[in-house]
Design a protein around this motif. Structure first.
Motif, PDB file in Angstrom:
ATOM      1  N   VAL A  25       0.833  -1.207   0.000  1.00  0.00           N
ATOM      2  CA  VAL A  25       0.000   0.000   0.000  1.00  0.00           C
ATOM      3  C   VAL A  25       0.870   1.260   0.000  1.00  0.00           C
ATOM      4  O   VAL A  25       0.630   2.210  -0.770  1.00  0.00           O
ATOM      5  N   LEU A  26       1.890   1.270   0.849  1.00  0.00           N
ATOM      6  CA  LEU A  26       2.737   2.458   0.951  1.00  0.00           C
ATOM      7  C   LEU A  26       3.526   2.706  -0.336  1.00  0.00           C
ATOM      8  O   LEU A  26       3.658   3.860  -0.785  1.00  0.00           O
ATOM      9  N   THR A  27       4.059   1.652  -0.924  1.00  0.00           N
ATOM     10  CA  THR A  27       4.846   1.843  -2.150  1.00  0.00           C
ATOM     11  C   THR A  27       3.964   2.205  -3.334  1.00  0.00           C
ATOM     12  O   THR A  27       4.414   2.876  -4.272  1.00  0.00           O
ATOM     13  N   MET A  28       2.700   1.776  -3.307  1.00  0.00           N
ATOM     14  CA  MET A  28       1.771   2.200  -4.356  1.00  0.00           C
ATOM     15  C   MET A  28       1.537   3.711  -4.260  1.00  0.00           C
ATOM     16  O   MET A  28       1.579   4.441  -5.261  1.00  0.00           O
ATOM     17  N   LEU A  29       1.321   4.191  -3.039  1.00  0.00           N
ATOM     18  CA  LEU A  29       1.141   5.635  -2.841  1.00  0.00           C
ATOM     19  C   LEU A  29       2.427   6.392  -3.185  1.00  0.00           C
ATOM     20  O   LEU A  29       2.383   7.505  -3.735  1.00  0.00           O
ATOM     21  N   TYR A  30       3.569   5.783  -2.888  1.00  0.00           N
ATOM     22  CA  TYR A  30       4.844   6.413  -3.214  1.00  0.00           C
ATOM     23  C   TYR A  30       5.019   6.535  -4.726  1.00  0.00           C
ATOM     24  O   TYR A  30       5.478   7.585  -5.236  1.00  0.00           O
ATOM     25  N   ALA A  31       4.654   5.490  -5.478  1.00  0.00           N
ATOM     26  CA  ALA A  31       4.764   5.539  -6.939  1.00  0.00           C
ATOM     27  C   ALA A  31       3.847   6.616  -7.520  1.00  0.00           C
ATOM     28  O   ALA A  31       4.233   7.350  -8.449  1.00  0.00           O
ATOM     29  N   ARG A  44       3.279  10.897 -22.316  1.00  0.00           N
ATOM     30  CA  ARG A  44       1.892  10.407 -22.420  1.00  0.00           C
ATOM     31  C   ARG A  44       1.340  10.231 -20.996  1.00  0.00           C
ATOM     32  O   ARG A  44       1.179   9.106 -20.498  1.00  0.00           O
ATOM     33  N   PRO A  45       1.029  11.312 -20.355  1.00  0.00           N
ATOM     34  CA  PRO A  45       0.569  11.219 -18.964  1.00  0.00           C
ATOM     35  C   PRO A  45      -0.755  10.477 -18.815  1.00  0.00           C
ATOM     36  O   PRO A  45      -1.022   9.881 -17.769  1.00  0.00           O
ATOM     37  N   ARG A  46      -1.604  10.514 -19.855  1.00  0.00           N
ATOM     38  CA  ARG A  46      -2.882   9.809 -19.732  1.00  0.00           C
ATOM     39  C   ARG A  46      -2.680   8.296 -19.597  1.00  0.00           C
ATOM     40  O   ARG A  46      -3.402   7.623 -18.853  1.00  0.00           O
ATOM     41  N   VAL A  47      -1.698   7.788 -20.339  1.00  0.00           N
ATOM     42  CA  VAL A  47      -1.401   6.357 -20.222  1.00  0.00           C
ATOM     43  C   VAL A  47      -0.902   6.040 -18.814  1.00  0.00           C
ATOM     44  O   VAL A  47      -1.277   5.026 -18.205  1.00  0.00           O
ATOM     45  N   ALA A  48      -0.043   6.919 -18.295  1.00  0.00           N
ATOM     46  CA  ALA A  48       0.467   6.713 -16.939  1.00  0.00           C
ATOM     47  C   ALA A  48      -0.658   6.765 -15.911  1.00  0.00           C
ATOM     48  O   ALA A  48      -0.709   5.964 -14.968  1.00  0.00           O
ATOM     49  N   VAL A  49      -1.585   7.735 -16.095  1.00  0.00           N
ATOM     50  CA  VAL A  49      -2.720   7.847 -15.170  1.00  0.00           C
ATOM     51  C   VAL A  49      -3.560   6.571 -15.209  1.00  0.00           C
ATOM     52  O   VAL A  49      -4.015   6.066 -14.166  1.00  0.00           O
ATOM     53  N   ALA A  50      -3.779   6.045 -16.409  1.00  0.00           N
ATOM     54  CA  ALA A  50      -4.564   4.805 -16.522  1.00  0.00           C
ATOM     55  C   ALA A  50      -3.861   3.658 -15.798  1.00  0.00           C
ATOM     56  O   ALA A  50      -4.504   2.858 -15.092  1.00  0.00           O
ATOM     57  N   TYR A  51      -2.546   3.569 -15.946  1.00  0.00           N
ATOM     58  CA  TYR A  51      -1.805   2.490 -15.271  1.00  0.00           C
ATOM     59  C   TYR A  51      -1.886   2.662 -13.750  1.00  0.00           C
ATOM     60  O   TYR A  51      -2.124   1.688 -13.023  1.00  0.00           O
ATOM     61  N   PHE A  52      -1.700   3.898 -13.269  1.00  0.00           N
ATOM     62  CA  PHE A  52      -1.739   4.102 -11.819  1.00  0.00           C
ATOM     63  C   PHE A  52      -3.135   3.858 -11.262  1.00  0.00           C
ATOM     64  O   PHE A  52      -3.281   3.436 -10.108  1.00  0.00           O
ATOM     65  N   ALA A  53      -4.152   4.104 -12.056  1.00  0.00           N
ATOM     66  CA  ALA A  53      -5.515   3.787 -11.609  1.00  0.00           C
ATOM     67  C   ALA A  53      -5.672   2.284 -11.427  1.00  0.00           C
ATOM     68  O   ALA A  53      -6.247   1.809 -10.435  1.00  0.00           O
ATOM     69  N   VAL A  54      -5.138   1.526 -12.398  1.00  0.00           N
ATOM     70  CA  VAL A  54      -5.184   0.062 -12.283  1.00  0.00           C
ATOM     71  C   VAL A  54      -4.369  -0.398 -11.075  1.00  0.00           C
ATOM     72  O   VAL A  54      -4.798  -1.263 -10.298  1.00  0.00           O
ATOM     73  N   LEU A  55      -3.177   0.198 -10.902  1.00  0.00           N
ATOM     74  CA  LEU A  55      -2.317  -0.191  -9.784  1.00  0.00           C
ATOM     75  C   LEU A  55      -2.983   0.119  -8.447  1.00  0.00           C
ATOM     76  O   LEU A  55      -2.912  -0.686  -7.501  1.00  0.00           O
ATOM     77  N   PHE A  56      -3.638   1.268  -8.366  1.00  0.00           N
ATOM     78  CA  PHE A  56      -4.312   1.668  -7.128  1.00  0.00           C
ATOM     79  C   PHE A  56      -5.432   0.681  -6.771  1.00  0.00           C
ATOM     80  O   PHE A  56      -5.511   0.182  -5.640  1.00  0.00           O
ATOM     81  N   TRP A  58      -5.914  -2.379  -7.961  1.00  0.00           N
ATOM     82  CA  TRP A  58      -5.388  -3.736  -7.768  1.00  0.00           C
ATOM     83  C   TRP A  58      -4.769  -3.886  -6.377  1.00  0.00           C
ATOM     84  O   TRP A  58      -4.999  -4.891  -5.698  1.00  0.00           O
ATOM     85  N   THR A  59      -3.997  -2.909  -5.945  1.00  0.00           N
ATOM     86  CA  THR A  59      -3.340  -3.005  -4.642  1.00  0.00           C
ATOM     87  C   THR A  59      -4.343  -3.063  -3.506  1.00  0.00           C
ATOM     88  O   THR A  59      -4.233  -3.897  -2.598  1.00  0.00           O
ATOM     89  N   LEU A  60      -5.330  -2.196  -3.542  1.00  0.00           N
ATOM     90  CA  LEU A  60      -6.320  -2.181  -2.456  1.00  0.00           C
ATOM     91  C   LEU A  60      -7.241  -3.393  -2.513  1.00  0.00           C
ATOM     92  O   LEU A  60      -7.625  -3.942  -1.470  1.00  0.00           O
ATOM     93  N   ALA A  61      -7.598  -3.822  -3.730  1.00  0.00           N
ATOM     94  CA  ALA A  61      -8.516  -4.956  -3.857  1.00  0.00           C
ATOM     95  C   ALA A  61      -7.866  -6.270  -3.442  1.00  0.00           C
ATOM     96  O   ALA A  61      -8.562  -7.211  -3.036  1.00  0.00           O
TER      97      ALA A  61
END
Length: 407
Positions: A25-31, A44-56, A58-61
């Motif tokens: 959880v902490l390293t996800m928030l750090y990333a 391409r920040p939109r692609v990065a935002v999409a990936y971080f949304a998936v990571l967020f 996935w980590t919590l779920a």
């Protein structure tokens, strides 16, 4: 009374799973924070935002998935590692060349180490090495060349995950050993308690019945004799400690679960000959044995015990029910010797040869035949009026080699 089962749960790896949950959880928030701080480095920040949304998400779920070894399945580990690898490989397509040349972090950053550590805690150092390899390859592909900082980080993750996996394996082995030791201690205490209760009650009653039956005579004498035999058998059981304590350890969600189980009838390991001879002890049969286990291969131990039983049958049949018998077990470096002696009238000279000629082969087959198959020997010494002694000798090495043929 229903059998009680005492379950102890202990685990030295549970704190590792809890630490891993917090780390993810902490390293996800750090990333996510690194992305926000270096937003200008992303083409391409939109692609990065999409990936971080998936990571967020996935980590919590998947927080419940990294609570223990049972919930952390192989399928989850594979998907989790795929999420980390996707972020690493995706990094060159969303960041600027300046970001890569400056040694900037990948999209998942140090969150990737949590995925590798999950492999280490779940399966040990081999699983950790397996998971670290594709992570190392993905980092080298992302950087484009083996830069010093990239190689340093790859080796660090590799060594750390393998070391943690090895520590987990050692901890699990120590945990199982401790659980077994605690259960054996608990079983020993319970045996001592039962022995005290039996001694204060059942054994004293049996001894009193034996004495009173001998005084009264008649049918009471026979009842007293049976009570005496049961007293000896019960005393041997509670004081000899020959019944092996069997325990199993399981790797469950909350650590090692240890339960009392029944000893299997068949065993691939050596058997203690004393456990097979203990039932022969009775009011008129004395058993003398070493204090340490007398180990033989299962087939050899059973055959030797059967030969002793055949010798005792001969004592009862030919020397009478009132005859006394003594069993002596000697554990020599190269062989095991069991002597069965009685105080009967002895065997007249030539009687064994006559019995064999008449087709009665108790001594020839039940005793000598068994010992011959084991590579041993049976010697019978008898003097009229002075009893009979049967000496059974089994060489240890031959008994081991003959294990397969005797089964």
């Amino acid at each position: 009374m229903a059998r009680r089962e005492r379950v102890m749960r202990m685990s030295v790896e549970l704190p590792l799973w809890r630490a891993l949950t917090g780390y993810r959880v902490l390293t996800m928030l750090y990333a996510v924070g690194l992305f926000a701080a270096a937003y200008d480095d992303y083409d391409r920040p939109r692609v990065a935002v999409a990936y971080f949304a998936v990571l967020f998400v996935w980590t919590l779920a998947t927080v419940p998935r990294v609570q223990n070894a049972v919930a952390c399945t192989k399928r989850f580990l594979a998907v989790d590692l795929a999420v980390a690898l996707t972020g690493i490989v995706l990094t060159p397509f969303v960041v600027t060349d300046r970001h890569i040349l400056a040694g900037g972090p990948t999209l998942p950053s140090i969150w990737t180490a949590g995925s590798v550590l999950a492999f280490a805690i779940k399966g040990g150092w081999r699983w950790a090495a397996f998971a670290s390899t594709p992570v190392a390859a993905a980092n080298l592909i992302e950087r484009g060349h083996p830069a010093r900082d990239t190689v340093h980080n790859v080796i660090l993750v590799w060594v750390a995950s393998i070391a943690i996996g090895y520590v987990v394996e050692v901890a699990r082995a120590s945990e199982r050993t401790l659980a077994r030791a605690l259960e054996i201690e608990a079983a020993t205490r319970e045996r001592e308690r039962l022995a005290r209760d039996i001694h204060d009650g059942v054994l004293q009653v049996l001894a009193m019945v034996q004495r009173r039956g001998a005084v009264i005579g008649g049918e009471a004498a026979e009842l007293g004799r049976l009570a005496g035999e049961q007293e000896v058998a019960l005393r041997t059981l509670v004081s000899g400690g020959l019944v092996p304590v069997s325990r199993v350890s399981e790797d469950a969600a909350e650590g090692a679960v240890v339960r009392l189980v029944d000893e299997p009838e068949e065993s691939d390991g050596p058997l203690d000959l004393r456990t097979l001879l203990a039932p022969y002890a009775a009011a008129r049969v004395s058993l003398a044995e070493p204090g340490a286990p007398v180990l033989l291969e299962p087939a050899a131990a059973r055959e030797l015990a059967a030969a002793v039983g055949a010798a005792l049958d001969n004592v009862r049949r030919h020397a009478g029910e009132d005859a006394r018998a003594w069993i002596l077990v000697e554990d020599e470096p190269d062989e095991v010797i069991v002597s069965v002696r009685d105080d009967g009238p002895g065997i007249p000279e030539g009687r064994l040869a006559q019995a064999e000629g008449e087709g009665r082969l108790g001594v020839a087959q039940s005793i000598r035949g068994r010992l011959r198959d084991l590579g041993g020997r049976a010697e019978l010494i008898s003097t009229p009026g002075q009893g009979t002694e049967v000496e059974l000798t089994v060489p240890k090495e031959h008994a081991k080699r003959g294990k397969a043929g005797l089964r």
